[in-house]
Scaffold this motif. Structure first.
Motif, PDB file in Angstrom:
ATOM      1  N   HIS A  50       3.518  -0.716   7.530  1.00 43.20           N
ATOM      2  CA  HIS A  50       3.019   0.004   6.391  1.00 43.20           C
ATOM      3  C   HIS A  50       3.332  -0.087   4.981  1.00 43.20           C
ATOM      4  O   HIS A  50       2.705  -0.315   3.950  1.00 43.20           O
ATOM      5  N   ASP A  51       4.920  -0.002   4.710  1.00 46.58           N
ATOM      6  CA  ASP A  51       5.179  -0.147   3.488  1.00 46.58           C
ATOM      7  C   ASP A  51       5.141  -1.464   2.885  1.00 46.58           C
ATOM      8  O   ASP A  51       5.069  -1.475   1.754  1.00 46.58           O
ATOM      9  N   GLU A  52       5.321  -2.532   3.763  1.00 45.42           N
ATOM     10  CA  GLU A  52       4.946  -3.913   3.355  1.00 45.42           C
ATOM     11  C   GLU A  52       3.621  -4.080   2.609  1.00 45.42           C
ATOM     12  O   GLU A  52       3.294  -4.696   1.733  1.00 45.42           O
ATOM     13  N   VAL A  53       2.531  -3.565   3.693  1.00 50.98           N
ATOM     14  CA  VAL A  53       1.360  -3.625   3.141  1.00 50.98           C
ATOM     15  C   VAL A  53       0.927  -3.030   1.826  1.00 50.98           C
ATOM     16  O   VAL A  53       0.317  -3.284   1.030  1.00 50.98           O
ATOM     17  N   ALA A  54       1.642  -1.715   1.610  1.00 49.98           N
ATOM     18  CA  ALA A  54       1.537  -1.000   0.472  1.00 49.98           C
ATOM     19  C   ALA A  54       1.968  -1.811  -0.717  1.00 49.98           C
ATOM     20  O   ALA A  54       1.220  -1.907  -1.720  1.00 49.98           O
ATOM     21  N   ASN A  55       3.216  -2.222  -0.462  1.00 52.86           N
ATOM     22  CA  ASN A  55       3.879  -3.067  -1.471  1.00 52.86           C
ATOM     23  C   ASN A  55       2.955  -4.342  -1.741  1.00 52.86           C
ATOM     24  O   ASN A  55       2.638  -4.662  -3.039  1.00 52.86           O
ATOM     25  N   LEU A  56       2.586  -5.179  -0.863  1.00 45.20           N
ATOM     26  CA  LEU A  56       1.590  -6.061  -1.243  1.00 45.20           C
ATOM     27  C   LEU A  56       0.200  -5.610  -1.856  1.00 45.20           C
ATOM     28  O   LEU A  56      -0.099  -6.591  -2.732  1.00 45.20           O
ATOM     29  N   ALA A  57      -0.226  -4.701  -1.452  1.00 47.50           N
ATOM     30  CA  ALA A  57      -1.673  -4.245  -2.148  1.00 47.50           C
ATOM     31  C   ALA A  57      -1.116  -4.029  -3.442  1.00 47.50           C
ATOM     32  O   ALA A  57      -2.193  -4.419  -4.358  1.00 47.50           O
ATOM     33  N   GLY A  58      -0.299  -3.356  -3.937  1.00 46.89           N
ATOM     34  CA  GLY A  58      -0.028  -3.009  -5.363  1.00 46.89           C
ATOM     35  C   GLY A  58       0.229  -4.313  -6.095  1.00 46.89           C
ATOM     36  O   GLY A  58      -0.372  -4.362  -7.222  1.00 46.89           O
ATOM     37  N   ALA A  59       0.875  -5.081  -5.623  1.00 54.57           N
ATOM     38  CA  ALA A  59       1.322  -6.590  -6.428  1.00 54.57           C
ATOM     39  C   ALA A  59       0.168  -7.113  -6.365  1.00 54.57           C
ATOM     40  O   ALA A  59      -0.170  -7.709  -7.608  1.00 54.57           O
ATOM     41  N   CYS A  60      -0.745  -7.237  -5.517  1.00 52.93           N
ATOM     42  CA  CYS A  60      -2.052  -8.228  -5.720  1.00 52.93           C
ATOM     43  C   CYS A  60      -3.007  -7.605  -6.772  1.00 52.93           C
ATOM     44  O   CYS A  60      -3.510  -8.122  -7.518  1.00 52.93           O
ATOM     45  N   GLY A  61      -3.059  -5.988  -6.835  1.00 52.33           N
ATOM     46  CA  GLY A  61      -3.898  -5.430  -7.942  1.00 52.33           C
ATOM     47  C   GLY A  61      -3.079  -5.816  -9.174  1.00 52.33           C
ATOM     48  O   GLY A  61      -3.719  -6.288 -10.343  1.00 52.33           O
ATOM     49  N   ARG A  62      -1.848  -5.999  -9.354  1.00 59.44           N
ATOM     50  CA  ARG A  62      -1.226  -6.098 -10.525  1.00 59.44           C
ATOM     51  C   ARG A  62      -1.213  -7.590 -11.073  1.00 59.44           C
ATOM     52  O   ARG A  62      -1.540  -7.888 -12.235  1.00 59.44           O
ATOM     53  N   TYR A  63      -1.487  -8.533 -10.076  1.00 61.80           N
ATOM     54  CA  TYR A  63      -1.622  -9.863 -10.551  1.00 61.80           C
ATOM     55  C   TYR A  63      -2.831 -10.568 -10.220  1.00 61.80           C
ATOM     56  O   TYR A  63      -2.934 -11.769  -9.980  1.00 61.80           O
ATOM     57  N   GLY A  64      -3.912  -9.748 -10.189  1.00 62.48           N
ATOM     58  CA  GLY A  64      -5.229 -10.166 -10.138  1.00 62.48           C
ATOM     59  C   GLY A  64      -5.831 -10.707  -8.748  1.00 62.48           C
ATOM     60  O   GLY A  64      -7.143 -11.291  -8.852  1.00 62.48           O
ATOM     61  N   GLN A  65      -5.241 -10.493  -7.635  1.00 61.89           N
ATOM     62  CA  GLN A  65      -5.807 -10.918  -6.495  1.00 61.89           C
ATOM     63  C   GLN A  65      -6.371  -9.507  -5.903  1.00 61.89           C
ATOM     64  O   GLN A  65      -6.104  -8.877  -4.649  1.00 61.89           O
ATOM     65  N   LEU A  66      -7.737  -9.370  -6.553  1.00 58.14           N
ATOM     66  CA  LEU A  66      -8.444  -8.131  -6.181  1.00 58.14           C
ATOM     67  C   LEU A  66      -8.994  -8.098  -4.883  1.00 58.14           C
ATOM     68  O   LEU A  66      -8.852  -6.992  -4.040  1.00 58.14           O
ATOM     69  N   GLU A  67      -9.496  -9.183  -4.373  1.00 59.77           N
ATOM     70  CA  GLU A  67     -10.282  -9.251  -3.031  1.00 59.77           C
ATOM     71  C   GLU A  67      -9.001  -8.935  -1.987  1.00 59.77           C
ATOM     72  O   GLU A  67      -9.377  -8.059  -1.077  1.00 59.77           O
ATOM     73  N   LEU A  68      -8.091  -9.695  -2.111  1.00 58.81           N
ATOM     74  CA  LEU A  68      -6.912  -9.435  -1.021  1.00 58.81           C
ATOM     75  C   LEU A  68      -6.242  -7.967  -1.180  1.00 58.81           C
ATOM     76  O   LEU A  68      -6.095  -7.316   0.008  1.00 58.81           O
ATOM     77  N   GLY A  69      -6.294  -7.459  -2.440  1.00 63.47           N
ATOM     78  CA  GLY A  69      -5.895  -6.118  -2.477  1.00 63.47           C
ATOM     79  C   GLY A  69      -6.602  -5.092  -1.991  1.00 63.47           C
ATOM     80  O   GLY A  69      -5.938  -4.224  -1.405  1.00 63.47           O
ATOM     81  N   GLU A  70      -7.880  -5.427  -2.014  1.00 61.56           N
ATOM     82  CA  GLU A  70      -8.921  -4.220  -1.381  1.00 61.56           C
ATOM     83  C   GLU A  70      -8.638  -4.419   0.228  1.00 61.56           C
ATOM     84  O   GLU A  70      -8.707  -3.470   0.838  1.00 61.56           O
ATOM     85  N   ARG A  71      -8.387  -5.535   0.888  1.00 67.42           N
ATOM     86  CA  ARG A  71      -8.240  -5.797   2.152  1.00 67.42           C
ATOM     87  C   ARG A  71      -6.872  -4.842   2.656  1.00 67.42           C
ATOM     88  O   ARG A  71      -6.904  -4.273   3.705  1.00 67.42           O
ATOM     89  N   LEU A  72      -5.885  -5.175   1.832  1.00 67.93           N
ATOM     90  CA  LEU A  72      -4.781  -4.641   2.127  1.00 67.93           C
ATOM     91  C   LEU A  72      -4.818  -3.268   2.034  1.00 67.93           C
ATOM     92  O   LEU A  72      -4.034  -2.547   2.936  1.00 67.93           O
ATOM     93  N   LEU A  73      -5.197  -2.681   0.951  1.00 65.11           N
ATOM     94  CA  LEU A  73      -5.417  -1.404   0.722  1.00 65.11           C
ATOM     95  C   LEU A  73      -6.222  -0.646   1.965  1.00 65.11           C
ATOM     96  O   LEU A  73      -5.948   0.478   2.312  1.00 65.11           O
ATOM     97  N   ALA A  74      -7.160  -1.355   2.547  1.00 65.17           N
ATOM     98  CA  ALA A  74      -7.922  -0.926   3.790  1.00 65.17           C
ATOM     99  C   ALA A  74      -7.010  -0.594   4.975  1.00 65.17           C
ATOM    100  O   ALA A  74      -6.908   0.282   5.743  1.00 65.17           O
ATOM    101  N   LEU A  75      -6.337  -1.805   5.117  1.00 66.03           N
ATOM    102  CA  LEU A  75      -5.158  -1.808   6.073  1.00 66.03           C
ATOM    103  C   LEU A  75      -4.235  -0.831   6.232  1.00 66.03           C
ATOM    104  O   LEU A  75      -3.903   0.076   6.910  1.00 66.03           O
ATOM    105  N   GLU A  76      -3.835  -0.409   4.892  1.00 67.72           N
ATOM    106  CA  GLU A  76      -2.928   0.526   4.280  1.00 67.72           C
ATOM    107  C   GLU A  76      -3.632   1.959   4.814  1.00 67.72           C
ATOM    108  O   GLU A  76      -2.705   2.699   5.387  1.00 67.72           O
ATOM    109  N   SER A  77      -4.600   2.156   4.552  1.00 65.64           N
ATOM    110  CA  SER A  77      -5.353   3.416   4.775  1.00 65.64           C
ATOM    111  C   SER A  77      -5.323   3.657   6.092  1.00 65.64           C
ATOM    112  O   SER A  77      -5.292   4.898   6.537  1.00 65.64           O
ATOM    113  N   ALA A  78      -5.657   2.533   6.945  1.00 65.30           N
ATOM    114  CA  ALA A  78      -5.739   2.745   8.395  1.00 65.30           C
ATOM    115  C   ALA A  78      -4.378   3.141   8.999  1.00 65.30           C
ATOM    116  O   ALA A  78      -4.113   3.834   9.911  1.00 65.30           O
TER     117      ALA A  78
END
Length: 851
Positions: A50-78
C-alpha cells in the motif's frame, strides 16, 4: 514565480531518473502484490505494498504520468481500508485488486522502460528516491522518543574496537553502511519458493536490481547475455547445476566484475555439495535456514569486489625476499608494509593495522615463534591471521610455528599466484568472520535491543571458543514485577508498550559491548562479556533503583523489576545451564518478594536438589499429573499433557519448570526423560486395555535423545506396548532445539515411522521468521506461554502453521478474555487452568470443551 535554470535542470534530472526506474519499480510491485493476492496476504506485506503504491501514485502525478497515476490511485483506494484496519482483503476484493494489477501491465514497457536485466553500473536508486520523498530512511529515532513510543534513544554503533585496533582508515564495506554499497548490484534468483520470494524482497529493499528467473534454461541464457554480480540457485533446481556451470564459467570469463553463485541445498549431503562446487558455487547452504542467514551469506558474496585493499605487514630480515613478496602483493592490489627488524612489529601494529602478517620463521633477535606469542598476547590481535613464509624444511619446526598461533605455513620458493591466493583467502575469511560477529551483535536502531537469537548465539559462541577455560562475564535476567496483574489491568497492547519502554531504558544503561534482548513474557536478558558476579549484582541494584524512579507507559506508571544474576564459572560450560541458573536466581528473587538473586549463593540449595533428583530416580518417587488439551472448534479425541512433579520430605511440591533445569545441570535429564516416557507408555497401555483411548503429550529434552540407544529402546517399546498409532506425542522445546535442528529433523523422521507425533513448544515470532514451520516435520506447535505478540504476529503465526498442516496449541490460558483472543486468531487447542487444573485423573469431559 519564475524558476531558475538550475532548479529546472534538477527537476528534469529527477524526472528522468524517476522515469528510468519506473518500469523496474512497477515490475517489483506487481510481482510482490501478485504473489500475495493469489496466495494469501500477509498483513505486513499488505502495508508495504500500500505504501509503495501511494508513493508511486504521488510521484506519477508529479512527473506527468497521469494515466498510470490514476490506476495506481485506484489500487491504493482498494488497499487503503485493509491497510488501515490491519485486515486482509476478502476474496471479492482480491479479485478487484487482481484486475487493478493487470491494468498496470501495459506500463511495464513505458517510454523509459528498462531492459529486463539492468547493468551493474547503473546509478544507485536510493539518492534519487530520497530527493523524491518516496523512501526516507530513518537511521535512529529522535531524542527521548522511547519515553513516548517505547523506542530507545539509541544510536547504533559498531562494537568498540579494542584500544589497540583503532584504525583511522574507512571501515570495510560490511558495516552498517553496507546497504549503500549494494545499491544497483544485479542479482538473479532461480526458483519461486517462499524463502526465495522473501529473499528477493530483502534484496530489493537494499536497492539491488533483482531478476526472478523461472527455469534453468532462462538462467543459462541470461548469464551469457548480461552476467550478474550474484546468481542464487534455489534448492528445487540443483538438478540443473551441470547446465548452469559452463554458462557461469563463460560469464566469469567475459564479465569485468566478479560473478558469484550461491546454491541452496535440500540437505547437507556431500554429493550435492560436490556437484554445486564443481558447477562453480562460491557458497553452498543446506536448508533449513533463516532468511537472515541466507541474506548474510549472499551479502558477503556481493560485497567482495567493494572491499578496501587488504593491508599486509611483511616481516622479513632478508631484503630481497621481502621485496619479492611485497611486489607480488602490491601487484594484486594490496597495501603492504615491510619490516626488517622483528622487534619493531609491536610498535607498527597499532599504526598500520594489518589484516594479515606475513613473516619469516627464522630471524635474528626474535624468531617467528616468539614474535607470534607476543602478538597473540595483545587483545586486538588474537584473531589476526599470521602466515609463515619460510624455507625451513624441518617439519617439527613448521608444526611448532602453527602451534604457537600461526594460521598457515608456506614454503619457499613459492609461485606468485599461490602466495596471492593464500593471503587473499585468509584475509577474506577473517573479514567475513568479523563482519558476521558485528551483524550478530548489532542492536535494532529503533528499540536499542538485540534479537534474542543474537544473544543466545553469542552466549553459545563464548563457550564454544573457550577451549575449556573459565569464561569471563555473566548474564542478568530482569523481569517486570506483577506483569500478569498489569496485563489484566492495562490490556496486552498497553503492556507491550510499557515493556518496550523498559527495554529501551535498559538498553541505554548497558555498556556498548553488552547485549540485551527480550526474554520470556515480561523479562529481559543482558549478556555481559566483562562483568563478574559482584559487578553484575551492583549493576542490577542500580538498574532496579533507576527504573523505580522512572514512570512508564501511557499512564506514567511506577514499576519495579526483579533480577537474577549468574556469572560464568566452573560447572557452567553451556548456554542452557547458564540460563537455567540465572532463571533460578530470578525465581529466588521473586519468591523473596522482589530484589536480586545471585546464583552462586544458591549452590547449597542446588546441591540438595541434585541429591533429591537422584534419590527420586532411585526410589521411583516422581509422579505425573495430567492437564487436558481442549479443542476450540469441533470435536477431538481426549488428549492430555503429562506434567512431571516431585514432592520432597518437607511437603514442598516441585514442578517440571524447576526440576528440568536442575536435572540438566546435574546430568540427569536423560534419566528423568526416560522415567517420564516409560510411565506415560504404561498409562497409555492401561487406557487401551480399558477401552478408553487418549493421546498423551510428553515433554522431553532433546539433549536426552542424543544417545542412539534411546531411539533403539523406543523401537522395541512401541510394538511391545500395542498402543494405537498417534496416541503418543513427544514435545520438545524450541529453545533447546534451535541449535540442533538437524538432530530434531532426524529424530522426527524416526518418530514418524513409529507412529509417534511431534510437537514443538515455546513457538513465537522468531520461529515464524526463520521458516522452520515449513521445514520441520511437525504435527503440532505450542505457543510460548502467554504469547500473543501483536494481533498481526499471532494471526500470521497461526495462519502459517495451518498452511503447513500444523495444529496450534495455546498453553497456560488463565482467563476467558485470552481464550476469546486465541479463538479469534484460529488457535486449535487450549491448555491451562481456564480449561482445567492439572490433576492425577484423566476424566475431563471433552464434549464440554470451550467452543
Amino acid at each position: 514565480m519564475s524558476v531558475s535554470a538550475p532548479e529546472r535542470d534538477q527537476s528534469a534530472e529527477l524526472r528522468d531518473a524517476f522515469l528510468h526506474h519506473l518500469p523496474q519499480r512497477l515490475k517489483t510491485l506487481l510481482r510482490r502484490a501478485r504473489v500475495q493476492n493469489r496466495g494469501g496476504w500477509d498483513i505486513n506485506v499488505l502495508q508495504l505494498v500500500h505504501d509503495e503504491v501511494a508513493n508511486l501514485a504521488g510521484a506519477c502525478g508529479r512527473y506527468g504520468q497521469l494515466e498510470l497515476g490514476e490506476r495506481l490511485l485506484a489500487l491504493e483506494s482498494a488497499l487503503e481500508p485493509y491497510a488501515r484496519s490491519q485486515q486482509v482483503p476478502t476474496p471479492a476484493i482480491a479479485t478487484q485488486i487482481d484486475a487493478l494489477l493487470d491494468s498496470l501491465r501495459p506500463h511495464l514497457e513505458g517510454p523509459a522502460s528498462l531492459p529486463l536485466w539492468a547493468p551493474p553500473h547503473e546509478p544507485a536508486l536510493e539518492p534519487v528516491l530520497a530527493e523524491e520523498g518516496a523512501y526516507v530512511q530513518h537511521e535512529a529515532p529522535p531524542p527521548n522518543h522511547w519515553r513516548a513510543l517505547g523506542a530507545a534513544d539509541f544510536v547504533p554503533e559498531p562494537p568498540p574496537a579494542p584500544p589497540e585496533r583503532a584504525r583511522p582508515a574507512p571501515q570495510p564495506a560490511a558495516t552498517a553502511s553496507a546497504d549503500a554499497t549494494e545499491a544497483g548490484l544485479s542479482v538473479y534468483v532461480l526458483g519461486s519458493d517462499p524463502l526465495l520470494t522473501e529473499l528477493g524482497m530483502r534484496f530489493e529493499d537494499r536497492g539491488c536490481t533483482l531478476t526472478a528467473i523461472a527455469d534453468p534454461d532462462e538462467m543459462v541464457e541470461v548469464l551469457g547475455a548480461l552476467p550478474p554480480r550474484l546468481a542464487i540457485i534455489g534448492a528445487s533446481h540443483t538438478d540443473a547445476l551441470e547446465r548452469i556451470g559452463p554458462a557461469l564459467r563463460a560469464a566469469r570469463g567475459s564479465a569485468s566484475h566478479k560473478v558469484a553463485m550461491l546454491v541452496l541445498l535440500t540437505d547437507s549431503d556431500v554429493n550435492q555439495r560436490l556437484r554445486a562446487l564443481r558447477a562453480g558455487a562460491d557458497r553452498c547452504l543446506a536448508l533449513p535456514l533463516t532468511i537472515e542467514e541466507v541474506l548474510g551469506r549472499a551479502v558477503e558474496l556481493l560485497g567482495n569486489d567493494d572491499e578496501e585493499p587488504f593491508r599486509i605487514l611483511i616481516v622479513e630480515d632478508d631484503a630481497s625476499q621481502a621485496l619479492f613478496a611485497e611486489s607480488i602483493l602490491r601487484k594484486a592490489g594490496m597495501v603492504t608494509q615491510v619490516l626488517h627488524e622483528p622487534i619493531t612489529v609491536l610498535e607498527e601494529l597499532d599504526r598500520f593495522q594489518p589484516d594479515l602478517l606475513l613473516m619469516d620463521l627464522n630471524m635474528p633477535g626474535c624468531d617467528g615463534l616468539e614474535l607470534t606469542a607476543l602478538i597473540r598476547e595483545r587483545e586486538g590481535y588474537v584473531s589476526t591471521p599470521i602466515v609463515f613464509l619460510s624455507g625451513d624444511p624441518d617439519a617439527d619446526r613448521q608444526f611448532a610455528a602453527l602451534d604457537a598461533g600461526g594460521d598457515d605455513f608456506l614454503s619457499k620458493p613459492i609461485r606468485p599466484k599461490y602466495l596471492v591466493a593464500a593471503v587473499t583467502n585468509r584475509v577474506r575469511r577473517a573479514r567475513a568472520a568479523a563482519r558476521r560477529s558485528r551483524e550478530r551483535r548489532a542492536r535494532d536502531p529503533a528499540t536499542g535491543l538485540n534479537e534474542r537469537a543474537q544473544v543466545l548465539e553469542a552466549l553459545n559462541e563464548r563457550f564454544a571458543t573457550s577451549g575449556g577455560n573459565v569464561v569471563r562475564g555473566g548474564v542478568l535476567c530482569a523481569e517486570l514485577d506483577g506483569a500478569p496483574e498489569l496485563r489484566a489491568r492495562l490490556g496486552l497492547t498497553a503492556l507491550d508498550t510499557l515493556l518496550a519502554q523498559i527495554g529501551a531504558f535498559i538498553a541505554t544503561h548497558v555498556e556498548r559491548d553488552e547485549m540485551v534482548s527480550r526474554f520470556g513474557n515480561a523479562g529481559f536478558l543482558v549478556l555481559s562479556p566483562q562483568r563478574g558476579e559482584e559487578a553484575l549484582a551492583t549493576f542490577a541494584e542500580s538498574l532496579r533503583a533507576q527504573i523505580a524512579r522512572e514512570r512508564f507507559g501511557a499512564e506514567a506508571l511506577p514499576v519495579e523489576i526483579s533480577c537474577g544474576v549468574c556469572a560464568f564459572g566452573p560447572g557452567l560450560s553451556e548456554a542452557g545451564g547458564v540460563l537455567a541458573a540465572a532463571e533460578r536466581a530470578l525465581d529466588a528473587a521473586r519468591r523473596g518478594g522482589g530484589g536480586i538473586g545471585v546464583f552462586s549463593r544458591l549452590d547449597a540449595e542446588a546441591g540438595g536438589m541434585h541429591a533429591q533428583l537422584r534419590a527420586a530416580l532411585n526410589a521411583d518417587a516422581f509422579h505425573l499429573v495430567f492437564q487436558p488439551i481442549a479443542p476450540l472448534v469441533g470435536a477431538a479425541e481426549p488428549q492430555y499433557q503429562a506434567l512431571l512433579r516431585l514432592r520432597d520430605g518437607s511437603g514442598q511440591l516441585y514442578a517440571a519448570a524447576e526440576l528440568v533445569p536442575e536435572a540438566t545441570r546435574a546430568g540427569l535429564i536423560g534419566a528423568v526423560d526416560r522415567w517420564v516416557l516409560t510411565r506415560c507408555l504404561a498409562t497409555l497401555v492401561e487406557r487401551e486395555r480399558s477401552g478408553s483411548h487418549v493421546r498423551l503429550f510428553v515433554s522431553q529434552s532433546l539433549e536426552g535423545w542424543t544417545d542412539d540407544a534411546r531411539m533403539e529402546e523406543l523401537r522395541q517399546q512401541m510394538p511391545a506396548s500395542g498402543i494405537t498409532r498417534g496416541s503418543l506425542a513427544l514435545e520438545f522445546r524450541y529453545e533447546d532445539a534451535r541449535g540442533r535442528l538437524r538432530a530434531l529433523i532426524d529424530l522426527a523422521l524416526a518418530l514418524r515411522e513409529l507412529g509417534i507425533k511431534l510437537s514443538l513448544a515455546g513457538v513465537d515470532r522468531e520461529v515464524l521468521a526463520s521458516g522452520l514451520l515449513e521445514h520441520l516435520p511437525l504435527d503440532y506447535i505450542k505457543l510460548a506461554p502467554g504469547y500473543a505478540g501483536s494481533e498481526t504476529d499471532l494471526d500470521a503465526l497461526v495462519k502459517a502453521a495451518h498452511t503447513h498442516g500444523r495444529q496450534v496449541i495455546a498453553p497456560r490460558v488463565e482467563d476467558a478474555a485470552t481464550a476469546v483472543r486465541l479463538c479469534g486468531a484460529g488457535v486449535d487447542f487450549l491448555q491451562g487452568n481456564f480449561v482445567q487444573q492439572a490433576g492425577q485423573s484423566l476424566d475431563y469431559d471433552f464434549n464440554a470443551a470451550p467452543q
